[in-house]
Design an enzyme around this catalytic site. Structure first.
Site, short mmCIF file in Angstrom:
data_model
loop_
_atom_site.label_atom_id
_atom_site.label_comp_id
_atom_site.label_asym_id
_atom_site.label_seq_id
_atom_site.Cartn_x
_atom_site.Cartn_y
_atom_site.Cartn_z
N SER A 262 0.84 -1.20 0.00
CA SER A 262 0.00 0.00 0.00
C SER A 262 0.87 1.25 0.00
O SER A 262 0.58 2.23 -0.70
CB SER A 262 -0.89 0.02 1.25
OG SER A 262 -1.63 -1.16 1.34
N GLU B 158 -4.36 -4.01 -6.28
CA GLU B 158 -4.55 -2.70 -6.94
C GLU B 158 -5.21 -1.70 -6.00
O GLU B 158 -6.09 -0.93 -6.40
CB GLU B 158 -5.32 -2.85 -8.26
CG GLU B 158 -4.54 -3.75 -9.22
CD GLU B 158 -4.87 -3.53 -10.67
OE1 GLU B 158 -5.35 -2.45 -11.04
OE2 GLU B 158 -4.61 -4.47 -11.46
C1 LIG Z 1 -2.77 -12.33 -6.24
C2 LIG Z 1 -2.05 -11.01 -6.20
C3 LIG Z 1 -1.62 -10.43 -7.37
C4 LIG Z 1 -0.90 -9.22 -7.34
N1 LIG Z 1 -0.41 -8.71 -8.53
C5 LIG Z 1 0.44 -7.64 -8.46
C6 LIG Z 1 1.12 -7.19 -9.65
O1 LIG Z 1 0.93 -7.73 -10.74
N2 LIG Z 1 2.00 -6.16 -9.53
C7 LIG Z 1 2.23 -5.53 -8.34
O2 LIG Z 1 3.04 -4.61 -8.31
N3 LIG Z 1 1.60 -5.94 -7.20
C8 LIG Z 1 0.71 -6.97 -7.23
N4 LIG Z 1 0.09 -7.41 -6.10
C9 LIG Z 1 0.35 -6.72 -4.84
C10 LIG Z 1 -0.85 -5.96 -4.30
O3 LIG Z 1 -1.07 -4.82 -5.07
C11 LIG Z 1 -0.56 -5.67 -2.82
O4 LIG Z 1 -0.69 -6.90 -2.14
C12 LIG Z 1 -1.51 -4.64 -2.25
O5 LIG Z 1 -1.22 -3.38 -2.77
C13 LIG Z 1 -1.41 -4.58 -0.71
O6 LIG Z 1 -0.09 -4.43 -0.31
P1 LIG Z 1 0.52 -5.43 0.82
O7 LIG Z 1 0.17 -6.81 0.42
O8 LIG Z 1 1.94 -5.09 1.00
O9 LIG Z 1 -0.29 -5.09 2.12
P2 LIG Z 1 0.04 -3.91 3.15
O10 LIG Z 1 0.22 -2.64 2.41
O11 LIG Z 1 1.11 -4.35 4.07
O12 LIG Z 1 -1.35 -3.84 3.94
C14 LIG Z 1 -1.69 -4.75 5.00
C15 LIG Z 1 -3.01 -4.27 5.56
O13 LIG Z 1 -2.85 -2.95 6.12
C16 LIG Z 1 -3.79 -2.08 5.50
N5 LIG Z 1 -3.22 -0.75 5.38
C17 LIG Z 1 -2.04 -0.41 4.79
N6 LIG Z 1 -1.86 0.92 4.86
C18 LIG Z 1 -2.94 1.43 5.47
C19 LIG Z 1 -3.35 2.74 5.85
N7 LIG Z 1 -2.61 3.81 5.57
N8 LIG Z 1 -4.53 2.88 6.50
C20 LIG Z 1 -5.32 1.82 6.77
N9 LIG Z 1 -4.98 0.54 6.44
C21 LIG Z 1 -3.81 0.36 5.80
C22 LIG Z 1 -4.10 -2.70 4.16
O14 LIG Z 1 -5.35 -2.22 3.66
C23 LIG Z 1 -4.12 -4.17 4.51
O15 LIG Z 1 -5.36 -4.50 5.07
C24 LIG Z 1 -0.66 -8.58 -6.11
C25 LIG Z 1 -1.12 -9.16 -4.92
C26 LIG Z 1 -1.79 -10.36 -4.95
C27 LIG Z 1 -2.24 -10.98 -3.64
#
Ligand SMILES: Cc1cc2nc3c(=O)[nH]c(=O)nc-3n(C[C@H](O)[C@H](O)[C@H](O)COP(=O)(O)OP(=O)(O)OC[C@H]3O[C@@H](n4cnc5c(N)ncnc54)[C@H](O)[C@@H]3O)c2cc1C
Length: 385
Positions: A132, A363
């Site tokens: 994120s 996304e």
């Molecule tokens: C199947 C799959 C395909 C994907 N494909 C791609 C791809 O092709 N390219 C790519 O670049 N990425 C890809 N992703 C990554 C995806 O975009 C990220 O998983 C997503 O953006 C969330 O980031 P994170 O997993 O690091 O979670 P984190 O950012 O660590 O978030 C963990 C939790 O904390 C919450 N959170 C974080 N910040 C805040 C805030 N400021 N306020 C409140 N809540 C918050 C989130 O909503 C979540 O609930 C993919 C992910 C999956 C699972």
């Protein structure tokens, strides 16, 4: 105001609907179990022009708009969300970034092969330590002569195992925060680039999701996509468009849950009559239908705004948030309508529910969408005061 799908998109919708029902549906359960899609998928999608939906015709694409793309995403996801995610990452992320920011030379070199499905594209923003908070990414692009050397790790990259071309966000200017991030084209066989093992996921299991490692990968000036320091800004624009497509993917899953539930409820008898005659079941079907209708309007509105060239960020946040959360909830309700059978893999609704959950994370998570919506609402109120 006309809320109907434009007539010229009806043949496209019908063609993709038929393809998905005939070519995807019979295999979806197996692909979910195998956690893999077969090699014939990309050629089959290419044959229908689906690998170049959003790419201009001059580069071999179909030159269609975002509304058309949403129609395609809904129809494909109705039967197989893994295939829809393959398309979303290829068209909605990789090619979208190239269409937005690539030079004429880059477009001529990459788009025709990508749009024809000869090559598959992937897009790498997320890292083990930044999702994120994407601007916190640490993959470095260290200047080397006229080019750069990229080192770092990406994670969760859709199509990463299948792709030949990757758009990779890396930090060119460490002291400039989000303005120090640039985008680069990396090819599969570039020295120092490697693809890790596939993630074993809850849902969308047919789609490959992998980590990528960059170990001193050389990118020349011809590999820089857009302006130096603009990579993050461009990535946000790509996501704005991409998440409307993820909303449509959610919609396809939600519609699948409703259609399967209607069919099951009409055939399943309890207490001497079909359960579709029980009001408790009817209320579930009605709530599903209501959320699906609302999601479709939000998605089509956002997509139409994008096609007009409007700033559609707010509409995209709302559409993606509503549709993805509705799809997960509808998935759970569909299992409930199916009773014990819904909890088995004999019916597709448990898979649809597992698949839908991804749309609340990828996304831009639901929490992030809410932050962005609230920011917009508060700013509008301040501006209006
Ligand atoms: C199947 C799959 C395909 C994907 N494909 C791609 C791809 O092709 N390219 C790519 O670049 N990425 C890809 N992703 C990554 C995806 O975009 C990220 O998983 C997503 O953006 C969330 O980031 P994170 O997993 O690091 O979670 P984190 O950012 O660590 O978030 C963990 C939790 O904390 C919450 N959170 C974080 N910040 C805040 C805030 N400021 N306020 C409140 N809540 C918050 C989130 O909503 C979540 O609930 C993919 C992910 C999956 C699972």
């Amino acid at each position: 105001m006309n809320f109907d799908l434009p007539e010229d998109l009806l043949p496209l919708r019908d063609m993709v609907r038929k393809f998905a029902a005939e070519r995807l549906r019979p295999h979806s359960r197996q692909w979910d179990r195998d956690a893999a899609l077969p090699d014939w998928i990309v050629p089959a999608l290419s044959e229908l022009g689906l690998m170049g939906v959003l790419t201009p015709e001059q580069y071999g694409g179909a030159g269609l708009g975002y509304l058309a793309n949403c129609v395609i995403m809904e129809e494909i996801a109705r039967q197989d969300a893994s295939v829809a995610l393959l398309l979303a990452a290829h068209n909605g992320l990789c090619l979208s970034h190239l269409n937005l920011a690539a030079s004429e030379e880059q477009k001529s070199r990459y788009l025709p092969k990508l749009a024809a499905g000869e090559w598959v594209g992937a897009w790498g923003l997320t890292e083990p330590g930044s999702g994120s908070d994407a601007a916190a990414l640490t993959t470095r692009a260290v200047p080397d002569g006229k080019g750069w050397r990229l080192s770092g790790n990406k994670i969760f990259i859709t199509n990463g195992n299948r792709a030949q071309v990757y758009v990779i966000m890396a930090r060119t200017d460490p002291d400039k925060g989000a303005k120090g991030i640039s985008a680069f084209i990396v090819e599969r066989d570039d020295k120092g680039f490697s693809v890790g093992p596939k993630e074993d996921k809850l849902g969308i299991r047919g789609s490959d999701t992998v980590p990528l490692a960059l170990d001193d990968v050389y990118c020349g000036p011809e590999d820089l996509v857009g302006q130096r320091g603009q990579g993050y800004v461009d990535a946000l624009k790509v996501l704005e468009r991409g998440r409307v497509g993820i909303g449509a993917l959610s919609l396809g899953l939600a519609r699948g849950c409703l259609e399967e539930s209607v069919s099951y409820a009409q055939g399943r008898h309890a207490f001497g009559k079909p359960i579709s005659e029980l009001q408790a079941i009817q209320f579930k079907l009605a709530d599903m239908a209501m959320h699906i209708e609302a999601a479709r309007l939000l998605i089509w509105d956002a997509a139409t705004a994008l096609d007009r060239g409007d700033d559609a960020r707010y509409k995209a946040y709302v559409a993606k948030l509503f549709a993805s959360e509705a799809a997960t909830r509808i998935g759970l309700e569909a299992i409930q309508v199916h009773g014990g059978y819904g909890y088995t893999k004999d019916f597709p609704v448990e898979r649809y529910m597992r698949d839908a959950k991804l749309c609340e994370i990828g996304e831009g998570s639901s929490e992030v969408q809410r932050i962005l919506i609230a920011r917009h609402v508060l700013a509008s109120a301040t501006a209006g005061a």
